[in-house]
Design a protein around this motif. Structure first.
Motif, PDB file in Angstrom:
ATOM      1  N   GLY A   1       0.777  -1.237   0.000  1.00  0.00           N
ATOM      2  CA  GLY A   1       0.000   0.000   0.000  1.00  0.00           C
ATOM      3  C   GLY A   1       0.811   1.291   0.000  1.00  0.00           C
ATOM      4  N   HIS A   2       2.119   1.191  -0.127  1.00  0.00           N
ATOM      5  CA  HIS A   2       2.913   2.420  -0.236  1.00  0.00           C
ATOM      6  C   HIS A   2       2.964   2.877  -1.693  1.00  0.00           C
ATOM      7  N   CYS A   3       3.319   4.168  -1.855  1.00  0.00           N
ATOM      8  CA  CYS A   3       3.280   4.782  -3.187  1.00  0.00           C
ATOM      9  C   CYS A   3       4.497   4.459  -4.043  1.00  0.00           C
ATOM     10  N   GLY A   4       5.397   3.631  -3.518  1.00  0.00           N
ATOM     11  CA  GLY A   4       6.602   3.352  -4.288  1.00  0.00           C
ATOM     12  C   GLY A   4       7.133   1.964  -4.032  1.00  0.00           C
ATOM     13  N   TYR A   5       8.316   1.738  -4.566  1.00  0.00           N
ATOM     14  CA  TYR A   5       8.940   0.429  -4.479  1.00  0.00           C
ATOM     15  C   TYR A   5       9.682   0.261  -3.151  1.00  0.00           C
ATOM     16  N   LEU A   6       9.475  -0.885  -2.531  1.00  0.00           N
ATOM     17  CA  LEU A   6      10.159  -1.225  -1.279  1.00  0.00           C
ATOM     18  C   LEU A   6      10.951  -2.498  -1.484  1.00  0.00           C
ATOM     19  N   GLU A   7      12.086  -2.582  -0.830  1.00  0.00           N
ATOM     20  CA  GLU A   7      12.844  -3.825  -0.825  1.00  0.00           C
ATOM     21  C   GLU A   7      11.935  -4.931  -0.278  1.00  0.00           C
ATOM     22  N   VAL A   8      11.966  -6.117  -0.901  1.00  0.00           N
ATOM     23  CA  VAL A   8      11.139  -7.230  -0.431  1.00  0.00           C
ATOM     24  C   VAL A   8      11.463  -7.499   1.040  1.00  0.00           C
ATOM     25  N   GLY A   9      10.431  -7.608   1.854  1.00  0.00           N
ATOM     26  CA  GLY A   9      10.640  -7.935   3.264  1.00  0.00           C
ATOM     27  C   GLY A   9      10.949  -6.728   4.136  1.00  0.00           C
ATOM     28  N   ASP A  10      11.041  -5.536   3.504  1.00  0.00           N
ATOM     29  CA  ASP A  10      11.298  -4.329   4.288  1.00  0.00           C
ATOM     30  C   ASP A  10      10.017  -3.875   4.963  1.00  0.00           C
ATOM     31  N   LEU A  11       9.973  -3.989   6.279  1.00  0.00           N
ATOM     32  CA  LEU A  11       8.764  -3.598   7.004  1.00  0.00           C
ATOM     33  C   LEU A  11       8.882  -2.205   7.602  1.00  0.00           C
ATOM     34  N   THR A  12      10.014  -1.543   7.317  1.00  0.00           N
ATOM     35  CA  THR A  12      10.179  -0.195   7.840  1.00  0.00           C
ATOM     36  C   THR A  12       9.508   0.813   6.925  1.00  0.00           C
ATOM     37  N   GLY A  13       9.142   0.376   5.726  1.00  0.00           N
ATOM     38  CA  GLY A  13       8.431   1.270   4.817  1.00  0.00           C
ATOM     39  C   GLY A  13       9.327   2.306   4.173  1.00  0.00           C
ATOM     40  N   ARG A  14      10.595   1.978   3.971  1.00  0.00           N
ATOM     41  CA  ARG A  14      11.496   2.944   3.322  1.00  0.00           C
ATOM     42  C   ARG A  14      11.342   2.821   1.808  1.00  0.00           C
ATOM     43  N   VAL A  15      10.557   3.713   1.261  1.00  0.00           N
ATOM     44  CA  VAL A  15      10.284   3.671  -0.175  1.00  0.00           C
ATOM     45  C   VAL A  15      11.527   4.120  -0.938  1.00  0.00           C
ATOM     46  N   LEU A  16      11.944   3.308  -1.897  1.00  0.00           N
ATOM     47  CA  LEU A  16      13.150   3.615  -2.667  1.00  0.00           C
ATOM     48  C   LEU A  16      12.802   4.520  -3.847  1.00  0.00           C
ATOM     49  N   ASN A  17      13.403   5.679  -3.861  1.00  0.00           N
ATOM     50  CA  ASN A  17      13.015   6.717  -4.832  1.00  0.00           C
ATOM     51  C   ASN A  17      13.229   6.305  -6.288  1.00  0.00           C
ATOM     52  N   ASP A  18      14.479   5.991  -6.638  1.00  0.00           N
ATOM     53  CA  ASP A  18      14.769   5.851  -8.064  1.00  0.00           C
ATOM     54  C   ASP A  18      14.185   4.597  -8.705  1.00  0.00           C
ATOM     55  N   PRO A  19      14.184   3.468  -7.985  1.00  0.00           N
ATOM     56  CA  PRO A  19      13.474   2.307  -8.549  1.00  0.00           C
ATOM     57  C   PRO A  19      11.987   2.611  -8.769  1.00  0.00           C
ATOM     58  N   THR A  20      11.423   3.451  -7.912  1.00  0.00           N
ATOM     59  CA  THR A  20      10.014   3.830  -8.086  1.00  0.00           C
ATOM     60  C   THR A  20       9.822   4.626  -9.376  1.00  0.00           C
ATOM     61  N   LEU A  21      10.792   5.487  -9.692  1.00  0.00           N
ATOM     62  CA  LEU A  21      10.670   6.320 -10.897  1.00  0.00           C
ATOM     63  C   LEU A  21      10.517   5.451 -12.149  1.00  0.00           C
ATOM     64  N   GLU A  22      11.253   4.355 -12.179  1.00  0.00           N
ATOM     65  CA  GLU A  22      11.163   3.466 -13.353  1.00  0.00           C
ATOM     66  C   GLU A  22       9.747   2.911 -13.497  1.00  0.00           C
ATOM     67  N   LEU A  23       9.161   2.514 -12.370  1.00  0.00           N
ATOM     68  CA  LEU A  23       7.800   1.959 -12.420  1.00  0.00           C
ATOM     69  C   LEU A  23       6.780   3.034 -12.786  1.00  0.00           C
ATOM     70  N   LEU A  24       6.992   4.249 -12.304  1.00  0.00           N
ATOM     71  CA  LEU A  24       6.061   5.344 -12.614  1.00  0.00           C
ATOM     72  C   LEU A  24       6.109   5.699 -14.101  1.00  0.00           C
ATOM     73  N   LYS A  25       7.317   5.662 -14.641  1.00  0.00           N
ATOM     74  CA  LYS A  25       7.522   5.946 -16.060  1.00  0.00           C
ATOM     75  C   LYS A  25       6.748   4.940 -16.905  1.00  0.00           C
ATOM     76  N   LYS A  26       6.915   3.663 -16.546  1.00  0.00           N
ATOM     77  CA  LYS A  26       6.189   2.598 -17.271  1.00  0.00           C
ATOM     78  C   LYS A  26       4.681   2.788 -17.152  1.00  0.00           C
ATOM     79  N   THR A  27       4.240   3.151 -15.938  1.00  0.00           N
ATOM     80  CA  THR A  27       2.802   3.345 -15.689  1.00  0.00           C
ATOM     81  C   THR A  27       2.257   4.468 -16.565  1.00  0.00           C
ATOM     82  N   ALA A  28       2.964   5.592 -16.585  1.00  0.00           N
ATOM     83  CA  ALA A  28       2.504   6.755 -17.347  1.00  0.00           C
ATOM     84  C   ALA A  28       2.417   6.436 -18.837  1.00  0.00           C
ATOM     85  N   VAL A  29       3.433   5.773 -19.356  1.00  0.00           N
ATOM     86  CA  VAL A  29       3.446   5.451 -20.790  1.00  0.00           C
ATOM     87  C   VAL A  29       2.281   4.530 -21.124  1.00  0.00           C
ATOM     88  N   SER A  30       2.065   3.549 -20.284  1.00  0.00           N
ATOM     89  CA  SER A  30       0.980   2.609 -20.538  1.00  0.00           C
ATOM     90  C   SER A  30      -0.390   3.305 -20.443  1.00  0.00           C
TER      91      SER A  30
END
Ligand code: PBG
Ligand code: ZN
Length: 326
Positions: free
Chosen positions: A127-156
């Motif tokens: 339920g977070h707005c970005g990509y998290l390392e698998v098993g990371d329960l601290t909720g530290r959303v990783l910025n740049d890996p998220t950008l790649e997914l957002l880019k793909k989402t927007a294009v699609s």
């Protein structure tokens, strides 16, 4: 008392008041949010948002027609996917729910502007707005890996027919990443409406019921803005402008009227205000109890956003307001 100064002279008659009114709300100012779910013939009311429904694509199309017939220029689409996973596959897949809804609406009502909300929170298992390392329960959303997914989402989403891309995840650099992605895919003319100043707000509660996007752990305070900050909003919009945003959004609206005003003063881009779910639910609840006059309160509230500087208002009241304004 100065006899030459009697402001009440101009308030004496309703037509006179009309003549000197500075801010006039119109249906052209409104954008209506819709929630798409898989299935057929589904219209499921959101408990905390009376009058707002999760709709299957066929129902979204019906609703889009009604919205268009009311004279509302556009809708914004959110999606609730069949499955959620760590990669937010449902967000960027060409057969995703928002993609399907966008295509169907553009086919049925080509003149209606379709805005796609571009975020991952409805599609990630946590339920977070970005990509998290698998098993990371601290909720530290990783910025740049998220950008790649957002880019793909927007294009699609653009490929599916969305007229405007509206990234809402508050990742650093998301406008630039999406702009680059859209341009590379041949969507140079698709505008970006950036949720530029989006605060970590408790007013989103009912939306998270509607979109089934409550974070499973932690909160969104490491990416959404702190409610105490105003100058930081200007920093956010300056970055988004530099990265190529075409329009800027402030969210929520009611407790952030000063931010709408400041953003309007600080930029030459159209400014959108998001009259969020909690703001809607409060008015609805009071109205259903007979404590306030819904129609008057809604028109006054929306007029207030416009007076504060909003050129566009995203609101769950859009259909009612359009009826009342006609
Ligand atoms: C998430 C998103 C949110 C809203 C739209 N997209 C809020 C959140 O959960 O952080 C809120 C809309 C509303 O409350 O009406 N990217
Ligand atoms: Zn999100």
């Amino acid at each position: 008392m100065f006899p030459n100064h009697r402001p009440r002279r101009l308030r004496s008659h309703s037509q006179l008041r009309r003549m000197v009114r500075e801010t006039v709300l119109t249906t052209s100012d409104l954008i209506y949010p819709l929630f798409a779910v898989p299935g057929e013939a589904i219209a499921k009311e959101v408990k905390s948002m009376p009058g707002v429904y999760q709709l299957s694509v066929d129902k979204i199309v019906e609703e889009a027609k009604a919205v268009y017939d009311l004279g509302i220029p556009g809708i914004i689409l959110f999606g609730i996917p069949e499955d959620k996973d760590i990669e937010a596959t449902g967000a960027w897949h060409d057969c995703g729910i928002v993609q399907k809804a966008a295509t169907a609406v553009k086919e049925a009502v080509p003149e209606l502007i379709v805005i796609a909300d571009t975020c991952l929170c409805e599609y990630t298992s946590h339920g977070h707005c970005g990509y998290l390392e698998v098993g990371d329960l601290t909720g530290r959303v990783l910025n740049d890996p998220t950008l790649e997914l957002l880019k793909k989402t927007a294009v699609s989403q653009a490929k599916a027919g969305a007229d405007i891309i509206a990234p809402s995840g508050m990742m650093d650099g998301f406008v630039q990443a999406i702009r680059t992605g859209l341009d590379e895919a041949g969507y140079e003319d698709t505008p970006i409406l950036s949720y530029a100043a989006k605060y970590a707000s408790s007013y989103y509660g009912p939306f998270r019921d509607a979109a089934e996007s409550t974070p499973q752990f932690g909160d969104r305070r490491t990416y959404q803005m702190d409610p105490g900050n105003a100058r930081e909003a200007i920093k956010e919009i300056e970055l988004d402008i530099a990265e190529g945003a075409d329009m800027l959004m402030v969210k929520p609206a009611l407790a952030y009227m000063d931010i709408i005003w400041r953003v309007k003063e600080a930029s030459n881009l159209p400014v959108a205000a998001y009259n969020v779910s909690g703001e809607y639910s409060m008015i609805k609840a009071a109205a259903l109890n007979g404590w306030i006059d819904e129609q008057r309160v809604v028109i006054e509230t929306l007029t207030g956003f416009k007076r504060a500087g909003a050129d566009l208002i995203l609101t769950y009241h859009a259909k009612d307001a359009a009826r009342w304004l006609s």
